[in-house]
Design a protein around this motif. Structure first.
Motif, short mmCIF file in Angstrom:
data_model
loop_
_atom_site.label_atom_id
_atom_site.label_comp_id
_atom_site.label_asym_id
_atom_site.label_seq_id
_atom_site.Cartn_x
_atom_site.Cartn_y
_atom_site.Cartn_z
N MET A 194 0.83 -1.20 0.00
CA MET A 194 0.00 0.00 0.00
C MET A 194 0.86 1.25 0.00
O MET A 194 0.43 2.29 -0.47
CB MET A 194 -0.91 -0.06 1.23
N VAL A 195 2.09 1.17 0.49
CA VAL A 195 2.98 2.32 0.53
C VAL A 195 3.31 2.78 -0.89
O VAL A 195 3.30 3.97 -1.18
CB VAL A 195 4.28 1.99 1.31
N GLY A 196 3.56 1.85 -1.81
CA GLY A 196 3.85 2.20 -3.20
C GLY A 196 2.68 2.91 -3.86
O GLY A 196 2.87 3.83 -4.65
N PHE A 197 1.47 2.49 -3.50
CA PHE A 197 0.27 3.12 -4.05
C PHE A 197 0.21 4.59 -3.64
O PHE A 197 -0.06 5.45 -4.47
CB PHE A 197 -0.98 2.37 -3.56
N HIS A 198 0.48 4.86 -2.38
CA HIS A 198 0.43 6.24 -1.90
C HIS A 198 1.52 7.09 -2.51
O HIS A 198 1.30 8.26 -2.81
CB HIS A 198 0.49 6.29 -0.37
N LYS A 199 2.70 6.50 -2.73
CA LYS A 199 3.78 7.25 -3.38
C LYS A 199 3.38 7.62 -4.81
O LYS A 199 3.62 8.74 -5.26
CB LYS A 199 5.07 6.44 -3.40
N ASN A 200 2.75 6.69 -5.52
CA ASN A 200 2.29 6.96 -6.89
C ASN A 200 1.22 8.06 -6.88
O ASN A 200 1.22 8.93 -7.75
CB ASN A 200 1.75 5.71 -7.55
N GLU A 201 0.31 7.99 -5.92
CA GLU A 201 -0.75 9.00 -5.83
C GLU A 201 -0.14 10.38 -5.53
O GLU A 201 -0.56 11.38 -6.11
CB GLU A 201 -1.76 8.63 -4.74
N GLN A 202 0.83 10.43 -4.64
CA GLN A 202 1.48 11.71 -4.33
C GLN A 202 2.21 12.26 -5.54
O GLN A 202 2.18 13.46 -5.80
CB GLN A 202 2.44 11.54 -3.15
N ARG A 203 2.85 11.38 -6.29
CA ARG A 203 3.57 11.81 -7.49
C ARG A 203 2.57 12.37 -8.51
O ARG A 203 2.80 13.41 -9.11
CB ARG A 203 4.38 10.66 -8.09
N LEU A 204 1.44 11.68 -8.71
CA LEU A 204 0.41 12.18 -9.62
C LEU A 204 -0.14 13.52 -9.15
O LEU A 204 -0.37 14.43 -9.96
CB LEU A 204 -0.74 11.18 -9.73
N ASP A 205 -0.35 13.66 -7.84
CA ASP A 205 -0.81 14.94 -7.30
C ASP A 205 0.15 16.07 -7.66
O ASP A 205 -0.26 17.15 -8.08
CB ASP A 205 -0.95 14.88 -5.77
N ARG A 206 1.45 15.80 -7.52
CA ARG A 206 2.46 16.83 -7.84
C ARG A 206 2.46 17.14 -9.33
O ARG A 206 2.59 18.30 -9.72
CB ARG A 206 3.84 16.38 -7.37
N VAL A 207 2.32 16.12 -10.17
CA VAL A 207 2.30 16.35 -11.62
C VAL A 207 1.10 17.20 -12.01
O VAL A 207 1.24 18.21 -12.72
CB VAL A 207 2.30 15.01 -12.40
N PHE A 208 -0.08 16.82 -11.55
CA PHE A 208 -1.28 17.58 -11.93
C PHE A 208 -1.25 18.99 -11.35
O PHE A 208 -1.69 19.94 -12.01
CB PHE A 208 -2.55 16.83 -11.54
N ALA A 209 -0.73 19.15 -10.15
CA ALA A 209 -0.60 20.50 -9.57
C ALA A 209 0.37 21.34 -10.39
O ALA A 209 0.12 22.52 -10.65
CB ALA A 209 -0.12 20.41 -8.11
N ALA A 210 1.46 20.73 -10.84
CA ALA A 210 2.44 21.46 -11.66
C ALA A 210 1.82 21.87 -12.99
O ALA A 210 2.04 22.98 -13.48
CB ALA A 210 3.69 20.61 -11.88
N LEU A 211 1.04 20.98 -13.59
CA LEU A 211 0.44 21.25 -14.88
C LEU A 211 -0.74 22.23 -14.80
O LEU A 211 -1.18 22.75 -15.83
CB LEU A 211 -0.03 19.95 -15.53
N ALA A 212 -1.22 22.50 -13.59
CA ALA A 212 -2.37 23.38 -13.41
C ALA A 212 -2.04 24.85 -13.69
O ALA A 212 -2.94 25.66 -13.87
CB ALA A 212 -2.93 23.24 -12.00
N ASP A 213 -0.76 25.18 -13.75
CA ASP A 213 -0.35 26.57 -13.95
C ASP A 213 0.10 26.80 -15.39
O ASP A 213 0.95 26.07 -15.90
CB ASP A 213 0.79 26.90 -12.98
N SER A 214 -0.45 27.83 -16.03
CA SER A 214 -0.14 28.07 -17.44
C SER A 214 1.32 28.46 -17.66
O SER A 214 1.91 28.09 -18.69
CB SER A 214 -1.07 29.13 -18.03
#
Length: 126
Positions: free
Chosen positions: A1-21
């Motif tokens: 389950m730890v790997g799952f949370h790491k992947n989710e956190q990484r996706l959160d960072r990617v989408f947050a980064a892409l949210a800015d023009s």
């Protein structure tokens, strides 16, 4: 389950980064070639510190990495990293296919129900 949370956190960072023009524009510039911070900052009307903050967000998301300049060894260039973006794309594709399939099945079910009702003629589609 730890790997799952790491992947989710990484996706959160990617989408947050892409949210800015501004960050998306920076990524577009880096598609052509690696750039220094000064080269990357050129078209933007923001401070060097502001550009550096955007770069930190992109680096933290795994979208950009800093590479030491071979010539002087002190300065560095920024280059795109594809892995995080590919993971985000895979996530989006999976969910797009999932929901498209669900909606297609729902549409088929509704059409079937509409067709099976007694006394109803086939309705024209708009």
């Amino acid at each position: 389950m730890v790997g799952f949370h790491k992947n989710e956190q990484r996706l959160d960072r990617v989408f947050a980064a892409l949210a800015d023009s501004s960050r998306r524009q920076m990524l577009a510039k880096l598609r052509k070639r690696p750039l220094t911070i000064s080269e990357l900052a050129e078209p933007f009307s923001m401070s060097f510190a502001g550009v550096a903050k955007h770069i930190d967000v992109l680096t933290s998301a795994g979208l950009v990495r800093k590479v030491r300049d071979q010539e002087d060894g002190r300065s560095f260039r920024l280059e795109l990293q594809n892995q995080s973006l590919m993971e985000a794309s895979t996530w989006l594709t999976y969910h797009q296919e999932f929901w498209t399939n669900k909606l297609d099945r729902l549409e088929s079910f509704i059409e079937e129900q509409d067709h099976d009702k007694p006394g109803r003629k086939n309705r024209k589609k708009n």
